[in-house]
Design an enzyme around this catalytic site. Structure first.
Site, PDB file in Angstrom:
ATOM      1  N   HIS A  39       0.835  -1.205   0.000  1.00 46.65           N
ATOM      2  CA  HIS A  39       0.000   0.000   0.000  1.00 46.65           C
ATOM      3  C   HIS A  39       0.873   1.260   0.000  1.00 46.65           C
ATOM      4  O   HIS A  39       0.595   2.226  -0.713  1.00 46.65           O
ATOM      5  CB  HIS A  39      -0.882   0.045   1.251  1.00 46.65           C
ATOM      6  CG  HIS A  39      -1.810  -1.115   1.416  1.00 46.65           C
ATOM      7  ND1 HIS A  39      -1.729  -2.004   2.465  1.00 46.65           N
ATOM      8  CD2 HIS A  39      -2.843  -1.545   0.659  1.00 46.65           C
ATOM      9  CE1 HIS A  39      -2.677  -2.905   2.370  1.00 46.65           C
ATOM     10  NE2 HIS A  39      -3.366  -2.668   1.276  1.00 46.65           N
ATOM     11  N   GLN A  47      -8.837  -7.055 -10.732  1.00 51.47           N
ATOM     12  CA  GLN A  47      -9.490  -5.857 -10.180  1.00 51.47           C
ATOM     13  C   GLN A  47      -9.030  -4.600 -10.938  1.00 51.47           C
ATOM     14  O   GLN A  47      -9.843  -3.735 -11.289  1.00 51.47           O
ATOM     15  CB  GLN A  47      -9.149  -5.736  -8.695  1.00 51.47           C
ATOM     16  CG  GLN A  47      -9.500  -4.393  -8.081  1.00 51.47           C
ATOM     17  CD  GLN A  47      -9.312  -4.387  -6.576  1.00 51.47           C
ATOM     18  OE1 GLN A  47     -10.111  -4.939  -5.855  1.00 51.47           O
ATOM     19  NE2 GLN A  47      -8.247  -3.763  -6.084  1.00 51.47           N
TER      20      GLN A  47
HETATM   21  N1  LIG Z   1       1.869  -6.444  -2.528  1.00 48.60           N
HETATM   22  C1  LIG Z   1       1.256  -5.396  -3.082  1.00 48.60           C
HETATM   23  N2  LIG Z   1       1.939  -4.600  -3.933  1.00 48.60           N
HETATM   24  C2  LIG Z   1       1.325  -3.526  -4.521  1.00 48.60           C
HETATM   25  N3  LIG Z   1       0.041  -3.179  -4.294  1.00 48.60           N
HETATM   26  C3  LIG Z   1      -0.669  -3.946  -3.455  1.00 48.60           C
HETATM   27  C4  LIG Z   1      -0.111  -5.083  -2.803  1.00 48.60           C
HETATM   28  N4  LIG Z   1      -1.066  -5.646  -2.019  1.00 48.60           N
HETATM   29  C5  LIG Z   1      -2.171  -4.901  -2.174  1.00 48.60           C
HETATM   30  N5  LIG Z   1      -1.945  -3.879  -3.033  1.00 48.60           N
HETATM   31  C6  LIG Z   1      -2.923  -2.900  -3.509  1.00 48.60           C
HETATM   32  O1  LIG Z   1      -3.360  -2.081  -2.452  1.00 48.60           O
HETATM   33  C7  LIG Z   1      -4.708  -1.683  -2.707  1.00 48.60           C
HETATM   34  C8  LIG Z   1      -5.537  -2.002  -1.502  1.00 48.60           C
HETATM   35  O2  LIG Z   1      -5.591  -3.403  -1.362  1.00 48.60           O
HETATM   36  P1  LIG Z   1      -6.127  -4.152  -0.096  1.00 48.60           P
HETATM   37  O3  LIG Z   1      -6.412  -3.153   0.978  1.00 48.60           O
HETATM   38  O4  LIG Z   1      -7.177  -5.115  -0.486  1.00 48.60           O
HETATM   39  O5  LIG Z   1      -4.821  -4.915   0.390  1.00 48.60           O
HETATM   40  P2  LIG Z   1      -4.417  -6.389   0.254  1.00 48.60           P
HETATM   41  O6  LIG Z   1      -3.176  -6.563   1.019  1.00 48.60           O
HETATM   42  O7  LIG Z   1      -4.492  -6.750  -1.186  1.00 48.60           O
HETATM   43  O8  LIG Z   1      -5.528  -7.130   1.041  1.00 48.60           O
HETATM   44  P3  LIG Z   1      -6.206  -8.496   0.719  1.00 48.60           P
HETATM   45  O9  LIG Z   1      -5.478  -9.447   1.554  1.00 48.60           O
HETATM   46  O10 LIG Z   1      -7.593  -8.176   1.127  1.00 48.60           O
HETATM   47  O11 LIG Z   1      -6.140  -8.792  -0.743  1.00 48.60           O
HETATM   48  C9  LIG Z   1      -5.175  -2.441  -3.950  1.00 48.60           C
HETATM   49  O12 LIG Z   1      -5.042  -1.579  -5.070  1.00 48.60           O
HETATM   50  C10 LIG Z   1      -4.188  -3.576  -4.007  1.00 48.60           C
HETATM   51  O13 LIG Z   1      -4.011  -4.096  -5.309  1.00 48.60           O
HETATM   52  C1  LIG Z   2     -10.064  -1.298  -4.425  1.00 52.45           C
HETATM   53  C2  LIG Z   2     -10.651  -1.612  -3.058  1.00 52.45           C
HETATM   54  C3  LIG Z   2     -10.140  -0.603  -2.036  1.00 52.45           C
HETATM   55  C4  LIG Z   2     -12.179  -1.435  -3.161  1.00 52.45           C
HETATM   56  O1  LIG Z   2     -12.797  -1.745  -1.945  1.00 52.45           O
HETATM   57  C5  LIG Z   2     -10.340  -3.046  -2.623  1.00 52.45           C
HETATM   58  O2  LIG Z   2     -10.899  -3.978  -3.480  1.00 52.45           O
HETATM   59  C6  LIG Z   2      -8.873  -3.292  -2.409  1.00 52.45           C
HETATM   60  O3  LIG Z   2      -8.423  -2.937  -1.327  1.00 52.45           O
HETATM   61  O4  LIG Z   2      -8.186  -3.806  -3.304  1.00 52.45           O
HETATM   62  N1  BAL Z   3      -7.493  -6.968  -2.381  1.00 53.25           N
HETATM   63  C1  BAL Z   3      -8.764  -7.058  -3.058  1.00 53.25           C
HETATM   64  C2  BAL Z   3      -9.903  -6.955  -2.140  1.00 53.25           C
HETATM   65  C3  BAL Z   3     -10.520  -8.239  -1.764  1.00 53.25           C
HETATM   66  O1  BAL Z   3      -9.891  -9.305  -1.856  1.00 53.25           O
HETATM   67  O2  BAL Z   3     -11.681  -8.216  -1.337  1.00 53.25           O
END
Ligand SMILES: Nc1ncnc2c1ncn2[C@@H]1O[C@H](COP(=O)(O)OP(=O)(O)OP(=O)(O)O)[C@@H](O)[C@H]1O
Ligand SMILES: CC(C)(CO)[C@@H](O)C(=O)[O-]
Ligand code: BAL
Length: 282
Positions: free
Chosen positions: A41, A157
């Site tokens: 993030h 996504q």
């Molecule tokens: N390892 C990563 N590198 C770059 N971007 C990321 C990474 N993990 C998540 N993101 C991006 O951060 C944003 C928020 O994602 P989210 O809050 O769902 O986190 P997540 O770690 O992917 O959680 P989840 O375990 O729910 O998939 C999305 O655009 C996601 O693609």
């Molecule tokens: C883009 C998003 C914030 C929408 O709830 C979610 O799917 C995520 O965290 O990737």
């Molecule tokens: N990181 C994408 C959000 C989800 O898995 O719901």
């Protein structure tokens, strides 16, 4: 600066702050998240700061993208830690609405994106991408940033959001951010926290297998055989069920990319109670 990020909980306050920046001639990047922030993030926040004058982070665990059987209730929520991470990253504004601000009584609209939402995670998580498209459409229209940034880790996504923004003429540039990985290749994800020590040790196989399949395909192997072998290796490594290991067109996500078109390898597989996804370019 030490009281930053400013935290706003209403659309009206978000719009007021963005309008004040616009009045000063500043550009704005939006980085939507569901919180439990990690380095993936934060890399998107840094990318936003390179592209624009101001970054707005959002944290909203969006109920409409979780199926009833999924982990909405147990999804990690730790706003105080997230605020500290945003402060350290120099992010000036956090939009963290509650569910009634996003979905007031009587809310009745859903955005569905055909084709690119179908198959892969869309087939395994019915309704998921409609929930994502709806909340992201709202966030984009609420903030109206210049740029919105989403991670390639959630590759389908990202393509759904690109398609949605184009189709609805939402005047925001959609940018992808590279996947940030642990040293052993595992893509950072909030859900990695669910893994036991033994599962965590097995988890990097998902990325390793994708890298191996990509190399085989580049060297002329038949994709169908390489993909089937990859699923079998993952099962041997303790994954199961392996939901999919597929080669798709990198933009449309159509199966069997035409010669000369960029391809993307995508996989989803369970390790115990944790569903992991990953993808790489071919
Ligand atoms: N390892 C990563 N590198 C770059 N971007 C990321 C990474 N993990 C998540 N993101 C991006 O951060 C944003 C928020 O994602 P989210 O809050 O769902 O986190 P997540 O770690 O992917 O959680 P989840 O375990 O729910 O998939 C999305 O655009 C996601 O693609
Ligand atoms: C883009 C998003 C914030 C929408 O709830 C979610 O799917 C995520 O965290 O990737
Ligand atoms: N990181 C994408 C959000 C989800 O898995 O719901």
């Amino acid at each position: 600066m030490s009281d930053l990020p400013r935290i706003v909980r209403t659309v009206a306050d978000l719009r007021q702050q963005v309008a004040a920046w616009r009045a000063e001639g500043l550009t704005v990047a939006l980085v939507p998240t569901m919180g439990a922030l990690h380095e993936g993030h934060l890399s998107l926040m840094r990318q936003g700061a390179e592209m624009c004058d101001r970054v707005v982070a959002t944290i909203f665990v969006n109920p409409t993208q979780f199926a009833p059987s999924e982990d909405l209730d147990s999804y990690p929520r730790r706003e105080a830690q997230d605020v500290a991470a945003l402060r350290a990253a120099g992010v000036p504004l956090l939009f963290a609405p509650d569910v009634t601000e996003m979905y007031p009584n009587g809310f009745s609209t859903t955005v569905t994106v055909a084709t690119v939402s179908e198959g892969l995670c869309g087939a395994r998580r019915p309704g998921h991408f409609a929930g994502v498209a709806t909340v992201v459409a709202k966030l984009l229209l609420q903030a109206l940033p210049d740029v919105a940034i989403f991670g390639e880790k959630d590759y389908q996504q990202l393509q759904v959001i690109r398609r949605m923004a184009r189709d609805l003429d939402i005047p925001v540039r959609i940018e992808g951010g590279e996947t940030v990985r642990e040293a052993d290749g595992l893509a950072l994800s909030s859900r990695n926290a669910y893994l036991t020590a033994e599962e965590r040790a097995a988890a990097p196989a998902l990325h390793r297998v994708l890298v191996e399949v990509a190399a085989r395909i580049r060297h002329g192997a038949a994709p169908a055989q390489a993909l089937a072998d990859a699923a079998a290796v993952l099962e041997d490594e303790g994954f199961g069920p392996v939901e999919y290991v597929e080669l798709r067109d990198a933009e449309t996500l159509a199966p069997d990319p035409a010669p000369g078109r960029p391809g993307r390898l995508l996989a989803a597989a369970w390790l115990g109670k944790t569903r992991l996804i990953d993808n790489i370019a071919v």
